[in-house]
Write an enzyme that holds these catalytic residues in place. Structure first.
Site, PDB file in Angstrom:
ATOM      1  N   ASP A  10      -1.239   3.118   1.704  1.00 32.74           N
ATOM      2  CA  ASP A  10      -1.632   4.096   2.721  1.00 32.74           C
ATOM      3  C   ASP A  10      -0.525   5.146   2.817  1.00 32.74           C
ATOM      4  O   ASP A  10       0.614   4.815   3.126  1.00 32.74           O
ATOM      5  CB  ASP A  10      -1.785   3.343   4.058  1.00 32.74           C
ATOM      6  CG  ASP A  10      -2.289   4.233   5.167  1.00 32.74           C
ATOM      7  OD1 ASP A  10      -2.452   5.449   4.943  1.00 32.74           O
ATOM      8  OD2 ASP A  10      -2.500   3.707   6.280  1.00 32.74           O
ATOM      9  N   GLU A 111      -5.679   6.832   1.068  1.00 36.45           N
ATOM     10  CA  GLU A 111      -5.624   5.375   0.999  1.00 36.45           C
ATOM     11  C   GLU A 111      -6.279   4.875  -0.272  1.00 36.45           C
ATOM     12  O   GLU A 111      -7.258   5.456  -0.731  1.00 36.45           O
ATOM     13  CB  GLU A 111      -6.462   4.784   2.140  1.00 36.45           C
ATOM     14  CG  GLU A 111      -5.683   4.251   3.305  1.00 36.45           C
ATOM     15  CD  GLU A 111      -6.628   3.619   4.318  1.00 36.45           C
ATOM     16  OE1 GLU A 111      -6.689   4.136   5.428  1.00 36.45           O
ATOM     17  OE2 GLU A 111      -7.304   2.626   3.971  1.00 36.45           O
TER      18      GLU A 111
END
Length: 365
Positions: A10, A111
């Site tokens: 992330d 992500e």
DNA sequence: GTATGCTTTCGGC
DNA sequence: TTACGGCCGAAAGCATAC
């Protein structure tokens, strides 16, 4: 199935970090990336803020004017979103990540899930080294930090990544999942937002451990079969979803804020048809046809309404799109007394041109 | 009864 | 005290088909 090792990478406070990368003099100050609606000088919402701004209570989704109030007298920077730039940066990072994965699945712009079972020979020790290597590569090649979660499945990897941010690395081995999840609030689970959290609280469920102890039957009664069993499994850290490439987008949409609230059809349609043109341009660029058309209205009180219509055969006619949009808005306004603040249009049920041919061929088989 | 399709709402980022 | 974006996919809820 063999035990898997799954990683979730992330990128930290992505839009704001992209702005810091582009202009390093921003580092050390609160940076707030905003979506300005154009209605008044500061109307709009915060898209992303860096961690310095977050210390002042500035976060995604709050009104820009509120963010300015929180940062009054503080040397801070407010910038408009620049999606094109963020997309370029994202593509370069995703290329790095993909090179380290057996299987790869990008989720949104910042992500990605990676199945690294083979690459790490199933060893968490090797997974830790790989994660460190990935963080180093992303930093040296793109000057960006990220947070990584590693676990036996996507669910655990995702929550692990959230535990330490920014620039974090958290590994949860299969045997540790129960102890890891139990004390966490249910809101950590994907699918548990503010409304579901409240609902669970009335049932006496506050933590993932509470959820794990709760009767499955009753969960199903309250949330429906699919969601109920999902919550039950999730609370136990069970998740068999594979890491796999995502295909084309399933829908394309545009929404914008009106200069003034209105329920005048002509005013709404003028804006809506502009949005149609923009969505249509993206549709053409990708060579897609559509079967469903939707409209969206955000009312003065920010409640959301949508209406949609699906047509017989896939089409790529702009006029069909606009005509359907006109009909849907006319019908919606005649059936409600809602005053619109924002309006949007969407196409879905998308198909590639070749596949449309195939569908016809199959039909006449 | 189950599968499938469509519409609407919810929630993540 | 209030203030308020723009996307996306998932799922519920309903209707209809088999």
């Amino acid at each position: 199935m063999q035990a898997r090792i799954i990683m979730l990478v992330d990128l930290d406070y992505f839009y704001a970090q992209c702005e810091e990368k582009r202009n390093p003099s921003l580092q050390g100050k609160p940076v707030v990336v905003c979506v300005y609606s154009g209605r008044t000088e500061d109307s709009g919402a915060v898209s992303t803020a860096n961690y310095i701004a977050r210390r002042y209570g500035v976060k995604s989704g709050i009104p820009i004017s509120l963010a300015k109030k929180k940062l009054k007298d503080i040397d801070s920077v407010f910038l408009p979103v620049d999606h094109e730039f963020y997309r370029e940066v994202s593509e370069k990072v995703m290329e790095i990540l993909r090179s380290h994965a057996d299987e790869f699945e990008q989720v949104g712009i910042d992500e990605a899930y990676m199945d690294v079972t083979q690459g790490t020979r199933g060893s968490y020790e090797e997974a830790k080294e790989l994660a460190a290597r990935i963080k180093k590569d992303v930093w040296t090649q793109q000057k960006l930090t990220c947070s990584i979660g590693v676990g036996p499945n996507k669910l655990v990897a995702k929550i692990a990544a959230d535990i330490q941010k920014p620039d974090g690395l958290t590994l949860i081995e299969a045997g540790e999942v129960g102890r890891f999840l139990s004390p966490l609030p249910v809101s950590r689970l994907v699918g548990v937002g503010r409304k579901t959290e409240k609902k669970m609280e009335t049932l006496g469920i506050r933590t993932v451990g509470d959820l794990a102890r709760f009767d499955v039957q009753r969960l199903v009664e309250v949330f429906g079969r699919k969601l109920g069993t999902y919550f039950h499994n999730a609370s136990l850290g069970i998740d068999d979803e594979p890491v796999q490439e995502r295909g084309e987008a399933e829908s394309l949409s545009r929404i914008s804020t009106l200069k003034e609230n209105t329920r005048e059809l002509a005013v709404i349609l003028e804006e809506a048809e502009k949005l149609c043109d923009e969505v249509y341009a993206r549709l053409l660029r990708r060579g897609l046809s559509f079967r469903s058309v939707s409209i969206l209205v955000v009312a003065t009180d920010l409640s959301v309404y949508s209406r949609s219509k699906t047509i017989e055969n896939p089409t790529k006619e702009l006029e069909v799109f606009k005509k359907t949009v006109r009909e849907l808005f006319a019908k919606f306004l005649s059936e409600s007394d809602v005053e619109a603040r924002r309006v949007g249009v969407k196409v879905s049920n998308l198909a590639k041109e070749e596949e449309k041919q195939k569908q016809l061929t199959n039909f006449f088989g």
